[in-house]
Design an enzyme around this catalytic site. Sequence first.
Site, PDB file in Angstrom:
ATOM      1  N   LYS A 128      40.795  56.738  27.936  1.00 21.07           N
ATOM      2  CA  LYS A 128      40.649  58.058  27.289  1.00 21.07           C
ATOM      3  C   LYS A 128      41.791  58.926  27.788  1.00 21.07           C
ATOM      4  CE  LYS A 128      37.366  61.912  26.743  1.00 21.07           C
ATOM      5  NZ  LYS A 128      36.773  62.788  27.758  1.00 21.07           N
TER       6      LYS A 128
ATOM      7  N   HIS B 139      29.989  66.302  34.903  1.00 21.10           N
ATOM      8  CA  HIS B 139      29.299  65.048  34.596  1.00 21.10           C
ATOM      9  C   HIS B 139      29.587  64.006  35.671  1.00 21.10           C
ATOM     10  CE1 HIS B 139      33.397  64.355  33.206  1.00 21.10           C
ATOM     11  NE2 HIS B 139      33.162  63.050  33.238  1.00 21.10           N
TER      12      HIS B 139
ATOM     13  N   ASP C  68      30.355  59.801  35.774  1.00 23.50           N
ATOM     14  CA  ASP C  68      30.787  58.808  34.774  1.00 23.50           C
ATOM     15  C   ASP C  68      29.727  57.728  34.605  1.00 23.50           C
ATOM     16  OD1 ASP C  68      33.088  60.186  34.338  1.00 23.50           O
ATOM     17  OD2 ASP C  68      34.379  58.858  35.511  1.00 23.50           O
TER      18      ASP C  68
ATOM     19  N   HIS D 227      31.786  65.660  38.617  1.00 25.76           N
ATOM     20  CA  HIS D 227      33.118  66.261  38.504  1.00 25.76           C
ATOM     21  C   HIS D 227      33.274  66.968  37.160  1.00 25.76           C
ATOM     22  CE1 HIS D 227      33.425  62.132  36.971  1.00 25.76           C
ATOM     23  NE2 HIS D 227      34.396  62.559  36.168  1.00 25.76           N
TER      24      HIS D 227
HETATM   25  O1  LIG Z   1      32.793  53.771  28.441  1.00 29.02           O
HETATM   26  C1  LIG Z   1      32.765  55.024  28.879  1.00 29.02           C
HETATM   27  C2  LIG Z   1      32.499  55.274  30.206  1.00 29.02           C
HETATM   28  C3  LIG Z   1      32.501  56.582  30.652  1.00 29.02           C
HETATM   29  O2  LIG Z   1      32.232  56.809  31.961  1.00 29.02           O
HETATM   30  C4  LIG Z   1      32.775  57.626  29.790  1.00 29.02           C
HETATM   31  C5  LIG Z   1      33.012  57.351  28.442  1.00 29.02           C
HETATM   32  C6  LIG Z   1      33.021  56.044  27.991  1.00 29.02           C
HETATM   33  O3  LIG Z   1      33.268  58.306  27.528  1.00 29.02           O
HETATM   34  C7  LIG Z   1      32.888  59.629  27.872  1.00 29.02           C
HETATM   35  C8  LIG Z   1      33.254  60.521  26.704  1.00 29.02           C
HETATM   36  C9  LIG Z   1      34.119  60.151  25.712  1.00 29.02           C
HETATM   37  C10 LIG Z   1      34.361  60.978  24.624  1.00 29.02           C
HETATM   38  C11 LIG Z   1      33.742  62.204  24.540  1.00 29.02           C
HETATM   39  O4  LIG Z   1      33.915  63.060  23.502  1.00 29.02           O
HETATM   40  C12 LIG Z   1      32.879  62.592  25.547  1.00 29.02           C
HETATM   41  O5  LIG Z   1      32.282  63.810  25.457  1.00 29.02           O
HETATM   42  C13 LIG Z   1      32.619  61.762  26.612  1.00 29.02           C
HETATM   43  C14 LIG Z   1      33.422  59.986  29.221  1.00 29.02           C
HETATM   44  O6  LIG Z   1      33.252  61.308  29.558  1.00 29.02           O
HETATM   45  C15 LIG Z   1      32.861  59.036  30.293  1.00 29.02           C
HETATM   46  O7  LIG Z   1      31.710  59.479  30.935  1.00 29.02           O
HETATM   47  O1  LIG Z   2      40.921  65.230  33.312  1.00 29.97           O
HETATM   48  C1  LIG Z   2      40.321  65.000  34.342  1.00 29.97           C
HETATM   49  O2  LIG Z   2      40.830  65.155  35.455  1.00 29.97           O
HETATM   50  C2  LIG Z   2      38.883  64.535  34.293  1.00 29.97           C
HETATM   51  C3  LIG Z   2      38.541  63.757  33.040  1.00 29.97           C
HETATM   52  C4  LIG Z   2      37.145  63.255  32.996  1.00 29.97           C
HETATM   53  O3  LIG Z   2      36.349  63.506  33.885  1.00 29.97           O
HETATM   54  C5  LIG Z   2      36.694  62.449  31.845  1.00 29.97           C
HETATM   55  O4  LIG Z   2      37.468  62.217  30.912  1.00 29.97           O
HETATM   56  O5  LIG Z   2      35.518  61.996  31.869  1.00 29.97           O
END
Ligand SMILES: Oc1cc(O)c2c(c1)O[C@H](c1ccc(O)c(O)c1)[C@@H](O)[C@H]2O
Ligand SMILES: O=C(O)CCC(=O)C(=O)O
Length: 359
Positions: free
Chosen positions: A211, A230, A232, A286
């Site tokens: 991401k 949140h 992860d 975080h």
């Molecule tokens: O496979 C994952 C593991 C993760 O820990 C997370 C993830 C995917 O996506 C989250 C995410 C992605 C896109 C969004 O618009 C979000 O609001 C959250 C990421 O935050 C993470 O927890």
């Molecule tokens: O940009 C960051 O430092 C944190 C990003 C993050 O926590 C996430 O993408 O879940």
Amino acid sequence: MAPARVESLALSGLAAIPPEYVRPVEERPTECVLKVKGVEDEGPQIPVVDIAGWDSADEEIKKEIGRQVAKASREWGVMQLLNHGISEILIERLQAAGKAFFDLPVEEKEKYANDHAAGKIAGYGSKLANNASGQLEWEDYYFHLLWPEQRRDMTTWPKHPQEYIEVTDAYGREIRKLVTKILATLSSDLGVEEERLERVLGGENLEMQLKINYYPRCPQPELALGVEAHTDISALTFLLHNMVPGLQLFYEGKWVTAKCIPGALIVHIGDQVEILSNGKFTSGLHRGLVNKEKVRISWAVFCDPPKDALIGPMKEVVDESNPPLFPAKTFKEHTDHKLFKKAQAQAEAQAAKKLDQST
Ligand SMILES: Oc1cc(O)c2c(c1)O[C@H](c1ccc(O)c(O)c1)[C@@H](O)[C@H]2O
Ligand SMILES: O=C(O)CCC(=O)C(=O)O
């Protein structure tokens, strides 16, 4: 309909952010952390672990690194790794490629728009307004599967710039090697065989999602969040950024801003490792702040078990005095449950706010 892009909002020159981006007072960042160079030197800091000697023949050096990684994973759930072995040139190329994609006009990026509402998260996106609270994050992102190679859908990867695929693939391979090393170290610390955590997390089928978080300049950074607080859902998360501060960890009741250390790779312990270790390792809370002067970009690689993997505390870490703290759930159940709980909590907060306003 695609959600509004935060970048377009930021470029429109607005002086005040729309209400959906304004956080409730208790979530807002405090002023001191918003200055670009204002990360305080005092107070606790995220542990920094130099892993240069990880492959050394000297068992004592390896053990000491293992101790430091495990300590950081227990106490903070996050660490900054130095001398991790990923070349500076590869990291520079990865970051240049991600930036070049985000430097495209929004209309070009829209060609890669995801459809999160329809369950298609891969591609260019922005957080969807949750029905309950409508609360949004000050970021756009790009999301795609990075590993395993045979499951990747290359049509979801950016075609511009040309080198994106090559460098992102090379970076993914390097991260995959580090996953094995860290899981082996954590397994040893838990007193189970080195391969154990990796095997439970799917072995060859362990998945990695990339991401890229793009946080545009924000006219009112004291009111917004780039990413809300949140933990992860992953097993481990690896994070790079463009040296603009913004990541904060919740530690001993306070938000601590991560220092920008050149060359460091940030590693978070995610929920899956917390569960497998029965809470011995911590999935750290975080969040990401935004900034008035600088665009912030970060690269998060989430390392996840396959959706159907059943994850619960490992039998070796559970006994009469350490009863299981978590029920076993498939990764998919964990993800669905967490998203549902979050939506529910937001709905409740919104209802309470409305009630408060009407009385
Ligand atoms: O496979 C994952 C593991 C993760 O820990 C997370 C993830 C995917 O996506 C989250 C995410 C992605 C896109 C969004 O618009 C979000 O609001 C959250 C990421 O935050 C993470 O927890
Ligand atoms: O940009 C960051 O430092 C944190 C990003 C993050 O926590 C996430 O993408 O879940």
